[in-house]
Design a protein around this motif. Structure first.
Motif, PDB file in Angstrom:
ATOM      1  N   ILE A 136       4.073 -13.750   6.782  1.00 36.67           N
ATOM      2  CA  ILE A 136       5.066 -12.874   7.430  1.00 36.67           C
ATOM      3  C   ILE A 136       4.426 -11.557   7.843  1.00 36.67           C
ATOM      4  CG2 ILE A 136       7.131 -11.476   7.002  1.00 36.67           C
ATOM      5  CD1 ILE A 136       8.037 -13.824   5.120  1.00 36.67           C
ATOM      6  N   LEU A 137       3.620 -10.991   6.943  1.00 39.79           N
ATOM      7  CA  LEU A 137       2.971  -9.715   7.256  1.00 39.79           C
ATOM      8  C   LEU A 137       1.934  -9.886   8.360  1.00 39.79           C
ATOM      9  CD1 LEU A 137       2.502  -8.293   3.636  1.00 39.79           C
ATOM     10  CD2 LEU A 137       3.977  -7.337   5.410  1.00 39.79           C
ATOM     11  N   GLY A 138       1.327 -11.069   8.412  1.00 35.25           N
ATOM     12  CA  GLY A 138       0.298 -11.301   9.420  1.00 35.25           C
ATOM     13  C   GLY A 138      -1.101 -11.099   8.863  1.00 35.25           C
ATOM     14  N   LEU A 139      -1.259 -11.336   7.555  1.00 32.37           N
ATOM     15  CA  LEU A 139      -2.561 -11.125   6.910  1.00 32.37           C
ATOM     16  C   LEU A 139      -3.436 -12.370   6.974  1.00 32.37           C
ATOM     17  CD1 LEU A 139      -1.306  -9.084   3.848  1.00 32.37           C
ATOM     18  CD2 LEU A 139      -2.409  -8.218   5.910  1.00 32.37           C
ATOM     19  N   THR A 140      -3.142 -13.213   7.942  1.00 31.87           N
ATOM     20  CA  THR A 140      -3.853 -14.479   8.047  1.00 31.87           C
ATOM     21  C   THR A 140      -4.935 -14.432   9.117  1.00 31.87           C
ATOM     22  OG1 THR A 140      -1.948 -15.094   9.381  1.00 31.87           O
ATOM     23  CG2 THR A 140      -2.022 -15.949   7.149  1.00 31.87           C
ATOM     24  N   ARG A 141      -5.098 -13.295   9.726  1.00 34.21           N
ATOM     25  CA  ARG A 141      -6.193 -13.158  10.690  1.00 34.21           C
ATOM     26  C   ARG A 141      -6.916 -11.838  10.438  1.00 34.21           C
ATOM     27  NH1 ARG A 141      -5.465  -9.684  15.172  1.00 34.21           N
ATOM     28  NH2 ARG A 141      -3.346  -8.959  15.527  1.00 34.21           N
ATOM     29  N   GLU A 142      -7.958 -11.599  11.219  1.00 33.00           N
ATOM     30  CA  GLU A 142      -8.773 -10.396  11.062  1.00 33.00           C
ATOM     31  C   GLU A 142      -8.234  -9.260  11.948  1.00 33.00           C
ATOM     32  OE1 GLU A 142     -13.260 -11.017  11.068  1.00 33.00           O
ATOM     33  OE2 GLU A 142     -12.990  -9.741  12.827  1.00 33.00           O
ATOM     34  N   TYR A 143      -8.348  -8.030  11.441  1.00 31.76           N
ATOM     35  CA  TYR A 143      -7.948  -6.859  12.229  1.00 31.76           C
ATOM     36  C   TYR A 143      -9.137  -5.936  12.424  1.00 31.76           C
ATOM     37  CZ  TYR A 143      -3.279  -8.576  11.634  1.00 31.76           C
ATOM     38  OH  TYR A 143      -2.171  -9.388  11.688  1.00 31.76           O
ATOM     39  N   LYS A 144      -9.413  -5.621  13.673  1.00 35.64           N
ATOM     40  CA  LYS A 144     -10.517  -4.716  13.997  1.00 35.64           C
ATOM     41  C   LYS A 144      -9.996  -3.279  13.983  1.00 35.64           C
ATOM     42  CE  LYS A 144     -13.150  -7.896  16.978  1.00 35.64           C
ATOM     43  NZ  LYS A 144     -13.455  -8.739  15.829  1.00 35.64           N
ATOM     44  N   ILE A 145     -10.730  -2.448  13.256  1.00 33.87           N
ATOM     45  CA  ILE A 145     -10.274  -1.080  13.026  1.00 33.87           C
ATOM     46  C   ILE A 145     -11.261  -0.060  13.562  1.00 33.87           C
ATOM     47  CG2 ILE A 145      -9.775   0.591  11.180  1.00 33.87           C
ATOM     48  CD1 ILE A 145      -8.468  -1.532   9.633  1.00 33.87           C
ATOM     49  N   ALA A 146     -10.728   0.942  14.244  1.00 33.79           N
ATOM     50  CA  ALA A 146     -11.543   2.086  14.664  1.00 33.79           C
ATOM     51  C   ALA A 146     -11.044   3.319  13.923  1.00 33.79           C
ATOM     52  CB  ALA A 146     -11.441   2.296  16.172  1.00 33.79           C
ATOM     53  N   VAL A 147     -11.960   3.997  13.239  1.00 34.57           N
ATOM     54  CA  VAL A 147     -11.614   5.216  12.503  1.00 34.57           C
ATOM     55  C   VAL A 147     -12.002   6.417  13.364  1.00 34.57           C
ATOM     56  CG1 VAL A 147     -12.074   6.582  10.426  1.00 34.57           C
ATOM     57  CG2 VAL A 147     -11.957   4.079  10.273  1.00 34.57           C
ATOM     58  N   VAL A 148     -11.053   7.284  13.635  1.00 33.90           N
ATOM     59  CA  VAL A 148     -11.343   8.466  14.444  1.00 33.90           C
ATOM     60  C   VAL A 148     -11.217   9.709  13.562  1.00 33.90           C
ATOM     61  CG1 VAL A 148     -10.884   9.676  16.596  1.00 33.90           C
ATOM     62  CG2 VAL A 148     -10.346   7.234  16.409  1.00 33.90           C
ATOM     63  N   GLY A 149     -12.348  10.333  13.310  1.00 31.75           N
ATOM     64  CA  GLY A 149     -12.408  11.480  12.396  1.00 31.75           C
ATOM     65  C   GLY A 149     -13.102  11.047  11.125  1.00 31.75           C
ATOM     66  N   CYS A 150     -14.366  11.423  11.011  1.00 29.17           N
ATOM     67  CA  CYS A 150     -15.142  10.943   9.864  1.00 29.17           C
ATOM     68  C   CYS A 150     -15.536  12.086   8.931  1.00 29.17           C
ATOM     69  CB  CYS A 150     -16.353  10.152  10.349  1.00 29.17           C
ATOM     70  SG  CYS A 150     -17.084   9.174   9.037  1.00 29.17           S
ATOM     71  N   GLY A 151     -14.570  12.937   8.630  1.00 34.06           N
ATOM     72  CA  GLY A 151     -14.758  13.933   7.580  1.00 34.06           C
ATOM     73  C   GLY A 151     -14.574  13.256   6.233  1.00 34.06           C
ATOM     74  N   ARG A 152     -14.299  14.056   5.190  1.00 35.34           N
ATOM     75  CA  ARG A 152     -14.157  13.480   3.845  1.00 35.34           C
ATOM     76  C   ARG A 152     -13.093  12.385   3.797  1.00 35.34           C
ATOM     77  NH1 ARG A 152     -14.559  18.809   2.780  1.00 35.34           N
ATOM     78  NH2 ARG A 152     -16.611  19.390   1.971  1.00 35.34           N
ATOM     79  N   LEU A 153     -11.921  12.673   4.400  1.00 37.47           N
ATOM     80  CA  LEU A 153     -10.827  11.709   4.316  1.00 37.47           C
ATOM     81  C   LEU A 153     -11.136  10.453   5.133  1.00 37.47           C
ATOM     82  CD1 LEU A 153      -8.050  11.243   3.055  1.00 37.47           C
ATOM     83  CD2 LEU A 153      -7.020  12.220   5.119  1.00 37.47           C
ATOM     84  N   GLY A 154     -11.628  10.640   6.357  1.00 41.10           N
ATOM     85  CA  GLY A 154     -11.954   9.496   7.201  1.00 41.10           C
ATOM     86  C   GLY A 154     -12.998   8.604   6.547  1.00 41.10           C
ATOM     87  N   HIS A 155     -13.988   9.246   5.973  1.00 35.36           N
ATOM     88  CA  HIS A 155     -15.043   8.568   5.239  1.00 35.36           C
ATOM     89  C   HIS A 155     -14.435   7.710   4.114  1.00 35.36           C
ATOM     90  CE1 HIS A 155     -19.502   9.303   5.031  1.00 35.36           C
ATOM     91  NE2 HIS A 155     -19.335   8.466   4.041  1.00 35.36           N
ATOM     92  N   ALA A 156     -13.590   8.349   3.309  1.00 39.50           N
ATOM     93  CA  ALA A 156     -12.971   7.650   2.172  1.00 39.50           C
ATOM     94  C   ALA A 156     -12.102   6.491   2.660  1.00 39.50           C
ATOM     95  CB  ALA A 156     -12.143   8.624   1.337  1.00 39.50           C
ATOM     96  N   ILE A 157     -11.344   6.721   3.705  1.00 40.66           N
ATOM     97  CA  ILE A 157     -10.441   5.681   4.215  1.00 40.66           C
ATOM     98  C   ILE A 157     -11.237   4.511   4.795  1.00 40.66           C
ATOM     99  CG2 ILE A 157      -8.611   5.172   5.909  1.00 40.66           C
ATOM    100  CD1 ILE A 157      -7.755   6.887   3.429  1.00 40.66           C
ATOM    101  N   ALA A 158     -12.343   4.815   5.462  1.00 45.25           N
ATOM    102  CA  ALA A 158     -13.184   3.754   6.020  1.00 45.25           C
ATOM    103  C   ALA A 158     -13.691   2.840   4.904  1.00 45.25           C
ATOM    104  CB  ALA A 158     -14.355   4.346   6.806  1.00 45.25           C
TER     105      ALA A 158
END
Lengths: 211, 211
Positions: free
Chosen positions: A78-100
């Protein structure tokens, strides 16, 4: 599994919670759980759980309880976790780094495909096998590459500009960490993580704990 | 301002959102806002806003609209943002690091007083003027120092143990980033930031954007 009736946002918010509990049970080798036990584990009433599940046709039999693995698979579907999701992170400070790093650790469903920043000191750095690009290259990158999720971890002042580039570049949705309400096309998929808001709610509860 | 009737959690979740909008308006020098304009800004109906505010005695006059500064002060008062909160961050990996800096940037309300980690490579490091301590020192530290908010940014496997130490050490509340439901004393103030859950909800909306 799709239904024409819109599922309430609160139910959608609870689905990952169900999934988290089911993954735990599955990890412990538990095959079946009664609605009562599930209720105790997750902290929602059995009636609430039934109502939630009825949005998707019910699942499992009452009395018999739920089959953990099949319920898990249903919810993942239902959520759609059965395929791959391509992610782009915009902003690679401390938080962006951690989230990546955090996102990348989440099985193989989510793949960090590109990372962007404005700072010359960070551009060119290799993070998770991805070379951090100049944020100026973001529009062109989105023209060439299909991105499912754009993560906004830039300062508030630049967040709307990045959101505009991401929607123009036809990302599927935005995971926003900037402490503001983005102006997005109607119905555009967005999930806001407003950290300040959460901290302030916590403070309220600390001050009203005895009520 | 305290009321004996319990304010619904959804209202408490919305208060920081109101505050965020009011801070923006105040920053722009706007002194007064009609309920209609506020509704448009925040995305809740005017009736919803009235209902929310009625939990705290209403504020402002209809027709006249709301005085931005006094409404902001009222909400800050209700939330309890009028004093300082001492914060201990437990787990100083990428996420803990980011959250510590993030929290510290939020005016003077929140003060990072102590940071703990298990890794010898991080212990002793100076972050925000605070020396990272061995997590083994946490129970003794809490005996000597009053901490308002404990932040849990350790891996899931250690989160419950840290939560137990924090509650035994009488912190006021827990800001939990571990992807699990902590077992806490009844009514203990906690705010969970379940990043995975949010990402999964976003994926649902991406897959159902056309509905």
């Amino acid at each position: 599994m799709k239904k024409s009736v819109k599922v309430p946002a609160a139910v959608i918010r609870r689905l990952p919670h169900y999934l988290r509990i089911l993954e735990e049970l599955h990890g412990k080798g538990i095959e079946r759980i009664s609605s009562g036990e599930l209720s105790e584990r997750i902290g929602y009433t059995a009636s609430q759980i039934r109502q939630d599940f009825n949005h998707f046709g019910g699942f499992g039999q009452q009395g018999y309880g739920y089959n953990v693995e099949s319920l898990r698979e249903e919810i993942r579907g239902i959520l759609g976790l059965t395929r791959e999701y391509k992610i782009a992170v915009v902003g690679c400070g401390r938080l962006g780094h951690a989230i990546a790093y955090f996102t990348n650790s989440f099985e193989s469903t989510f793949v960090i495909t590109a990372i962007f920043d404005i700072s010359p000191e960070i551009i060119g750095e290799n993070i998770l096998g991805v070379e951090v690009q100049d944020v100026k290259a973001l529009p062109a990158y989105l023209k060439e590459n299909k991105i499912d999720i754009g993560v906004i971890t830039v300062p508030k002042e630049s967040a709307q500009e990045i959101a505009d580039i991401l929607t123009a570049g036809e990302v599927g949705g935005i995971w926003n960490f900037a402490p503001m309400d983005l102006d997005l096309p109607d119905g555009f998929p967005v999930y806001n993580v407003h950290l300040y808001d959460g901290l302030q709610s916590l403070v309220y509860y600390i001050n009203h704990a005895d009520e």
